[in-house]
Design a protein around this motif. Structure first.
Motif, mmCIF file in Angstrom:
data_model
loop_
_atom_site.group_PDB
_atom_site.id
_atom_site.type_symbol
_atom_site.label_atom_id
_atom_site.label_comp_id
_atom_site.label_asym_id
_atom_site.label_seq_id
_atom_site.Cartn_x
_atom_site.Cartn_y
_atom_site.Cartn_z
ATOM 1 N N SER A 46 -2.672 1.715 -8.131
ATOM 2 C CA SER A 46 -1.680 2.201 -7.364
ATOM 3 C C SER A 46 -1.171 3.449 -7.395
ATOM 4 O O SER A 46 -0.826 4.079 -6.677
ATOM 5 C CB SER A 46 -0.443 1.109 -7.528
ATOM 6 O OG SER A 46 -0.764 -0.291 -7.456
ATOM 7 N N LEU A 87 -3.958 -2.905 -7.636
ATOM 8 C CA LEU A 87 -2.670 -2.798 -6.881
ATOM 9 C C LEU A 87 -1.741 -3.750 -7.483
ATOM 10 O O LEU A 87 -1.443 -4.929 -7.056
ATOM 11 C CB LEU A 87 -2.746 -2.891 -5.393
ATOM 12 C CG LEU A 87 -3.861 -2.378 -4.867
ATOM 13 C CD1 LEU A 87 -4.146 -2.711 -3.384
ATOM 14 C CD2 LEU A 87 -3.882 -0.840 -4.769
ATOM 15 N N ILE A 89 0.758 2.079 0.396
ATOM 16 C CA ILE A 89 -0.366 1.318 0.248
ATOM 17 C C ILE A 89 -1.050 0.811 1.582
ATOM 18 O O ILE A 89 -2.240 1.429 1.913
ATOM 19 C CB ILE A 89 -0.264 0.181 -0.707
ATOM 20 C CG1 ILE A 89 -0.078 0.689 -2.228
ATOM 21 C CG2 ILE A 89 -1.326 -0.579 -0.681
ATOM 22 C CD1 ILE A 89 0.287 -0.136 -3.227
#
Length: 1006
Positions: free
Chosen positions: A543, A560, A567
């Motif tokens: 991330s 993530l 995102i």
């Protein structure tokens, strides 16, 4: 013939030797041959690529003709993305070419499965569908062989990873700054307490300098990059010199010096030269060495010269004893080469070495009855303050250093401010921190780098299990054998302090339980570094590094774990068809699983937003090999899971699933099934059809177990008949077993015979854990075992009782972990346990009040590191020299009739002890026996020469080894002394050196 003295005073300047000239000629010849070899490599690579492209075109024709799409599309994409022209930055050389040749060989075999014309399409179609026939199995294996070849390091442009960049070496010194009062701009956070403790070990107490503390002793400070080893060592030296300056001279050590180890092949020679030059400051200059000597001869000469200088009393006016710091020693062999340079003068000399390797630390201390001090990370608040202050230092082009507030002021507000800064900047680190971490990463062997990079996929602070990590790496094709990961890679990374055992990370809760000792976490700053390094190599993105990916790129791996509103838009711009591994957890949103069509590994552990209907999209991922929905809200697996016919690992542990669909047992290649923490209590008979299943992790089940299973944990035997227990003995390859056992079964002869019979059949058993009900007698195992599993490494019985230590334990040469409870003090029991050659951890329960002291002699227990004793009255006596490797002692006890002599004693005789933990019921804190035991332990710890951490019911006792006020003032904080004292030249030089350490070292950052 020249004498040794003349030889020592030879020419100082080096002249090129014959061997050097020959080497130069060979280098010139190699430079001329290199272009020719490179051209041949390029030509062969071009031919390989041409043949691979022809195969890819053939695949496209089959697909256009309506051929099977299940694995064919997958293989086509894999071959396309690993053509040599796909990574022009990598030169075609001798390391890349063998990989391409092997890839072509498998591609040619795969070509045999493809039809040459449309009429043969029907014959090829079944090869790419589910099934276990010969052709299908061959195609299945071939598909994954090609996929695993695609994971070769050449794919990720790892030349910069395998060979560190030139500017990522050791940090270079930066200009230091001292304020007007002589203090440092950056405060040394959290260093006072360990410094004071170690000084107590370095400086003999009053009255002992002439008795038992005169021999040479070595201390090793061990820890990962970023934890503060070098800073602590420099602070020790600084305080010793400043203390001597305040007293008008060097009160403690005549020679006080520090040397930095390097990384080259001549590192030991350079180190001894440095030490020799510093020692020579106290007398005539050291003679120069001749340049025509071989390296062994030079080392021998340097060792002799340093030794002579250190023990030659002509060059000093007072007693000549020395203190030397050797910073960042690398290998055990390095110490063995140079240790004879440091004479045991019996004057109280001390050596401190710093290292990242635990094994090296103990080797340095092994001959001198020394001590290893393991660096502990700062608490979260101190660590964040320090990183924030350093990351904003002028050297990094940021504002002036942030003023570090005292701990008690505005802690919550400062923590919040740092958290915001950290979230925005992660994983960017200050340049000097990144340089040091890059150097540490470059020092790793090639064998360790790949698993290390993969650990960047974990959330920060995540505790990972070695077995599950091994399965994931195997499914991704990054390792061949998961068992090697635990035996070699993990142990190596622990030794290098890249990762830390989670149980050892927090001494307050440092138990010896097997579950805790098998979990690890990546050290914080190394985790941030490998995340950026992984993104740089194109290996994987998190991330925090997703924004570093170029637009329209095809990420190979995604992790993530932190919610970010950007995102979804970032993923929308990417080609996710090339993504092979996806990990999602926490509160992340906006992940559309149906866009990941060709995943191989899908880890959704702890994803709060996973729903049952999302699994329908997962079941369309026909290439999936690893699926984990561990610790999620999933309550039902869809029947469509049968479409995942390549699946080899399924983890539904700690979910709300209460029943498995029968389609799960139709998965032909399923090897690992984890059902722990679920409400599943019955497995259908179809489980016997899972011929590849070797790891079955459950809480309870009622069915036949596959005959080829190797791991069963934890099986609730309390709900099964004796015939089921007896049938377990037919699992011939069983290696790991954990079961629950009831009081009723321990009194039933049929059950006892059944369990005993099964255990004696398991010749491959390595780990046996039995969780017993309260009051269970396990004596039938202790007295009736005729053929114990000779490969056993772990034997653990909780709550159950033996009359005495089982005699069959004697002779188990591989046994390393034992937990048992005995009901009486038997003769020879300690001899049996002490005679186990590889025993490292022992949890011994004594279910009786000893009538005499339990004496642990100085024989046996040669490898023992951790000991836990659980008994009503810990009447233990450690003889001198007992348990020489023991570092951790835990005593659990309760209130009993108080007697002055029935308390622990002899702890002062345990030479390597560094941690002592006492546990008792807090409501009996005023019990006379409790008070006596605690007081006795406190005194034992206080008089021990080692710096020991004492914990009572999980609370560290800071004053356990407190020194008197006069000595505390004498060796107090250098910053306090420096603020009000006049410095002479020596103390000023050392303070400047310490200041430089603060600014160029990141070793105090954690």
């Amino acid at each position: 013939m020249a004498s040794d003295e003349e030889h020592e005073q030879g020419l100082a300047e080096s002249v090129p030797s014959a061997s050097e000239e020959q080497q130069q000629e060979e280098t010139e010849d190699g430079d001329q041959k290199a272009p020719a070899a490179s051209a041949l490599y390029e030509q062969e690579a071009s031919e390989i690529e041409e043949e691979l492209r022809s195969l890819i075109e053939k695949m496209s024709a089959v697909l256009e003709a309506g051929g099977p799409r299940r694995l064919l599309v997958f293989i086509k994409m894999e071959l396309t993305c690993i053509l040599p022209s796909s990574f022009p930055d990598n030169p075609i050389d001798g390391t890349l070419l063998p990989w391409l040749r092997e890839l072509l060989d498998y591609a040619r075999v795969f070509d045999a499965y493809l039809p040459g014309s449309r009429t043969l399409l029907r014959r090829a179609t079944p090869c790419f569908r589910s099934g276990t026939g010969r052709s299908e199995l061959g195609c299945y294996r071939l598909t994954w062989l090609i996929f695993w070849l695609a994971e070769h390091p050449c794919r990720y442009r790892w030349r910069s990873l395998l060979v560190p960049n030139s500017d990522h070496g050791q940090p270079q010194p930066q200009p230091h700054q001292v304020d007007q009062a002589g203090g440092l701009h950056l405060r040394l956070v959290g260093i006072d307490r360990p410094t004071t403790k170690i000084l107590r070990w370095l400086i003999p107490p009053e009255g002992k300098r002439e008795t038992g503390e005169k021999r040479l002793r070595v201390m090793a400070i061990v820890g990962p990059v970023g934890v503060g080893k070098t800073t602590l060592a420099r602070e020790l030296r600084c305080r010793l010199i400043m203390c001597g300056s305040a007293g008008g001279g060097f009160d403690y050590f005549q020679n006080n010096l520090m040397a930095q180890a390097s990384r080259g092949d001549d590192r030991n020679e350079l180190l001894l030269r440095d030490i020799l030059s510093q020692v020579s400051d106290h007398g005539p200059a050291a003679p120069a060495l001749s340049s025509d000597q071989s390296q062994p001869e030079t080392m021998e000469m340097l060792v002799r010269l340093v030794s002579q200088r250190l023990q030659n009393k002509r060059f000093c006016e007072s007693v000549h004893w020395y203190f030397i710091i050797i910073d960042d020693i690398w290998k055990e062999s390095d110490w063995l080469q140079m240790k004879d340079a440091f004479p045991n003068d019996n004057l109280g000399s001390r050596i401190v070495v710093t290292t990242r390797f635990t094994s090296t630390a103990w080797k340095c201390c092994s001959d001198s009855d020394g001590l290893v001090h393991e660096m502990k990370p700062l608490n979260q608040m101190d660590s964040e303050r320090l990183l924030l202050a350093k990351s904003c230092s002028p050297a990094d082009g940021c504002p002036l250093p942030v003023k570090v507030k005292p701990l008690q002021e505005d802690e919550a507000e400062e923590h919040k401010r740092f958290a915001s800064y950290h979230e925005e900047q992660a994983p960017h680190l200050p340049k000097r921190i990144e340089q040091a971490l890059s150097s540490a990463f470059g020092d790793l062997d090639d064998w360790f780098r790949l698993p290390c990079l993969y650990m960047s996929m974990f959330p920060y602070g995540y505790k990972f299990d070695v077995d599950r990590l091994g399965f994931k790496l195997e499914c991704e094709g990054l390792i061949d054998d998961p068992t090697i990961l635990g035996k070699e890679v993990i142990s190596g990374l622990v030794d290098m302090n890249v990762i830390t055992c989670s149980a050892a990370a927090d001494s307050k809760h440092n138990n010896l339980d097997e579950a805790e000792t098998s979990q690890f976490h990546v050290n914080h700053f190394m985790h941030q570094f490998i995340a950026s390094k992984s993104a740089e190599a194109g290996f994987g993105f998190t991330s925090a590094t997703l924004h570093l990916m170029a637009a329209a790129s095809a990420p190979r791996r995604l992790a993530l774990h932190h919610p970010d509103p950007n995102i979804p838009s970032l993923l929308e711009a990417m080609d996710l068809s090339q993504t092979r591994s996806l990990a999602v957890s926490g509160a992340v949103t906006g992940i559309t699983l149906n866009k990941f069509a060709f995943l191989v590994v899908l880890d959704l552990e702890g994803w709060e937003n996973l729903k049952d209907e999302d699994l329908l999209h997962v079941c369309k991922m026909s290439t999936l090999k690893y699926l984990s929905v561990r610790n999620t809200r999933v309550s039902k697996l869809p029947k469509e899971i049968k479409e995942l016919w390549t699946l080899s690992s399924l983890d539904v542990s700690y979910t709300h699933v209460d029943e498995l669909p029968l389609e799960v047992f139709k998965l032909p290649y399923l090897e690992r099934l984890d059902l722990r923490g679920t409400r599943i209590r019955q497995l259908p008979k179809q489980i016997a059809g899972l011929h590849w299943l070797t790891f079955l992790l459950v809480d309870s089940f009622e069915t036949r177990v596959p005959d080829d299973a190797t791991t069963l944990a934890t099986v609730d035997l309390t709900q099964h008949p004796a015939s089921f227990v007896r049938a377990l003995g037919d699992i011939r390859w069983l290696e790991v077993l954990a079961v629950t056992w009831s009081f009723h079964q321990s009194t039933d002869k049929d059950y006892c015979k059944a369990l005993l019979s099964s255990i004696q059949k398991w010749e491959s058993l390595r780990s046996l854990t039995i969780h017993c009900g309260l009051g269970c007698s396990m004596e039938f195992l202790g007295s009736q075992m005729d053929r114990p599993p000779i490969k056993l490494t772990k034997f653990m019985v909780t709550a159950g009782r033996f009359a005495r230590v089982p005699r069959w334990l004697d002779g188990l040469e591989d046994l390393a972990f034992v937990q048992i409870t005995v009901c009486k003090q038997g003769k020879g029991d300690l001899e049996i346990l002490g005679g186990l050659p590889r025993l490292q951890r022992l949890i011994l329960g004594l279910d009786f009040i000893p009538s005499e002291a339990v004496v642990i002699e100085n024989t046996g227990f040669h490898e023992h590191e951790k000991l836990s004793i659980d008994c009503p009255m810990p009447w233990l006596t450690f003889s001198e020299g007992a348990m020489r490797r023991l570092t951790y002692l835990q005593l659990k006890f309760c209130a009993t009739p108080a007697k002055q002599d029935r308390v622990p004693s002899g702890i002062v005789n345990i030479c390597r002890i560094t941690q002592v933990a006492l546990c008792y019921n807090a409501q009996y804190i005023n019990s006379p026996s409790i008070k006596m035991t605690v007081e006795a332990l406190w005194k034992e710890v206080a008089k021990h020469r080692n710096p020991i951490d004492l914990y009572i019911n999980g609370i560290e006792q800071d004053e356990a080894q407190a020194v008197d006020e006069a000595k505390e003032y004498a060796i107090g904080s250098s910053s306090r002394i420096g603020a009000g004292a006049t410095d002479d030249g020596a103390s000023q030089a050392v303070r400047e050196e310490a200041t430089t350490a603060v600014l160029i070292e990141i070793t105090e950052a954690e």
